[in-house]
Design a protein around this motif. Structure first.
Motif, short mmCIF file in Angstrom:
data_model
loop_
_atom_site.label_atom_id
_atom_site.label_comp_id
_atom_site.label_asym_id
_atom_site.label_seq_id
_atom_site.Cartn_x
_atom_site.Cartn_y
_atom_site.Cartn_z
N PHE A 20 0.84 -1.20 0.00
CA PHE A 20 0.00 0.00 0.00
C PHE A 20 0.87 1.25 0.00
O PHE A 20 0.63 2.20 -0.75
N TRP A 65 -3.88 3.83 7.10
CA TRP A 65 -3.30 4.23 5.80
C TRP A 65 -2.13 5.17 6.02
O TRP A 65 -1.09 5.08 5.38
N ALA B 35 -8.10 5.88 1.43
CA ALA B 35 -6.86 5.19 1.07
C ALA B 35 -6.26 5.81 -0.20
O ALA B 35 -5.06 6.07 -0.28
N VAL B 38 -4.71 9.15 0.62
CA VAL B 38 -3.41 9.03 1.30
C VAL B 38 -2.34 8.59 0.31
O VAL B 38 -1.22 9.11 0.31
N GLN B 39 -2.69 7.63 -0.54
CA GLN B 39 -1.72 7.18 -1.53
C GLN B 39 -1.36 8.30 -2.49
O GLN B 39 -0.20 8.47 -2.85
N ARG B 43 2.47 10.12 -2.86
CA ARG B 43 3.24 9.93 -4.10
C ARG B 43 4.06 11.19 -4.38
O ARG B 43 3.64 12.31 -4.10
#
Lengths: 195, 122
Positions: A20, A65, B35, B38-39, B43
């Motif tokens: 993740f 997360w 999610a 957040v990803q 990045r």
């Protein structure tokens, strides 16, 4: 959220956390499928309120997360244990804000998706009775009983989540069960659990 | 899962609660959206587009302040050249006679033949 893609099925939660953090969207779906039901169930039983439990579960997952970037695949905490701990703390915060816990106001909020109106109502009544009984317990006892007897965790796992010793967990669950049994003694027959 | 004797009759209540935590589709969607956010935030930001490679002349133009500045410099240069060819005396008068004296008396426009002679003397 049932049925994980084969590429992920064999991976432990910790490895999925690393995936993740590396931007794999599939890892988020699999982790959500594995962990969100546990977080929600735990919060729902401790808080006795479905809407609040959903907020807590979402917040706990958000923290998961955010923690993924620093997650260590080996030697670190298990994501599930870590998440239970976050849920436990968030629930405790909410219970403190609420003051002393009142019995569940809206039993239907805890209703499961059991088909059939009567079965659904009976299920809702059972859960409401359980939630109301759980609500009479002190926070730590309630958390320990839920984690042990509903979530099915081991005593060492619960000790790690609640940050207490294993013996303390045994004491909390034993006292909690005694109090629950007393609270539910008069409800069993009405709820279809008559011996 | 805990497997203990159900002496107190609580197991049936616990069993009713197990599996009651199935999240709604809406909650799952919210969690996955978190999610993704957040990803996305974690990045690395996309690198700024590199300036178009136009060779050394583009680099020189950039150093001078871009193409508008280059056109101004060019215009001034051409104007000076035209002025020098068409009115060399005027240029010399503007300089207060300095160009005449610095050129050794040949003025701003020495005859081309004089250059040949100098080369031949060497």
């Amino acid at each position: 959220m049932s049925g994980e893609p084969p590429a992920y099925a064999a991976l432990p939660d910790g490895a999925l956390m690393v995936l993740f953090a590396n931007g794999d969207p599939g890892a988020a779906r699999v982790l959500t499928g594995r962990l969100l039901p546990r977080a929600l169930s735990h919060a729902a039983r401790v808080l006795g309120d479905r809407a609040e439990a959903e907020d807590v579960a979402q917040e706990a997952m958000m923290r998961l997360w955010r923690a993924a970037g620093d997650w260590r695949q080996d030697g670190g905490a298990q994501p599930a244990t870590w998440l239970y701990r976050v849920v436990a703390n968030l629930c405790t915060d909410r219970l403190r804000r609420r003051g002393r816990m009142d019995p569940l106001d809206d039993p239907d909020a805890a209703a499961d998706g059991t088909p059939g109106v009567e079965a659904r109502m009976l299920q809702a009544d059972r859960l409401a009775a359980l939630d109301a009984a759980l609500a009479t317990l002190p926070d730590r006892q309630r958390q320990a009983v839920v984690l042990r007897h509903i979530e099915g965790l081991s005593n060492p796992e619960i000790a790690a989540i609640l940050d207490v010793g294993v013996e303390a967990v045994e004491s909390l669950t034993a006292r909690g069960k005694r109090a629950l049994a007393a609270a539910l003694a008069g409800r069993k027959e009405a709820l279809g659990y008559g011996d | 899962m805990a497997t203990e004797r159900d002496d107190d009759g609580l197991e049936s209540f616990f069993a009713a609660a197990r599996g009651a935590g199935r999240p709604s589709d809406d909650l799952v969607a919210r969690v996955l959206a978190d999610a993704a956010a957040v990803q996305g935030a974690g990045r690395a930001p996309a690198p700024a587009p590199l300036p178009r490679s136009g060779g050394w002349f583009s680099g020189l133009a950039g150093a001078l302040g871009g193409w508008p500045a280059v056109s101004g410099v060019t215009l001034a240069g051409v104007a000076g050249l035209v002025l020098g060819f068409t009115a060399p005396d005027l240029v010399d008068s503007w300089s207060g006679g300095q160009i005449w004296s610095l050129s050794g008396g040949v003025g701003t426009m020495p005859e081309i033949g004089a250059l040949w002679e100098e080369a031949g003397d060497v």
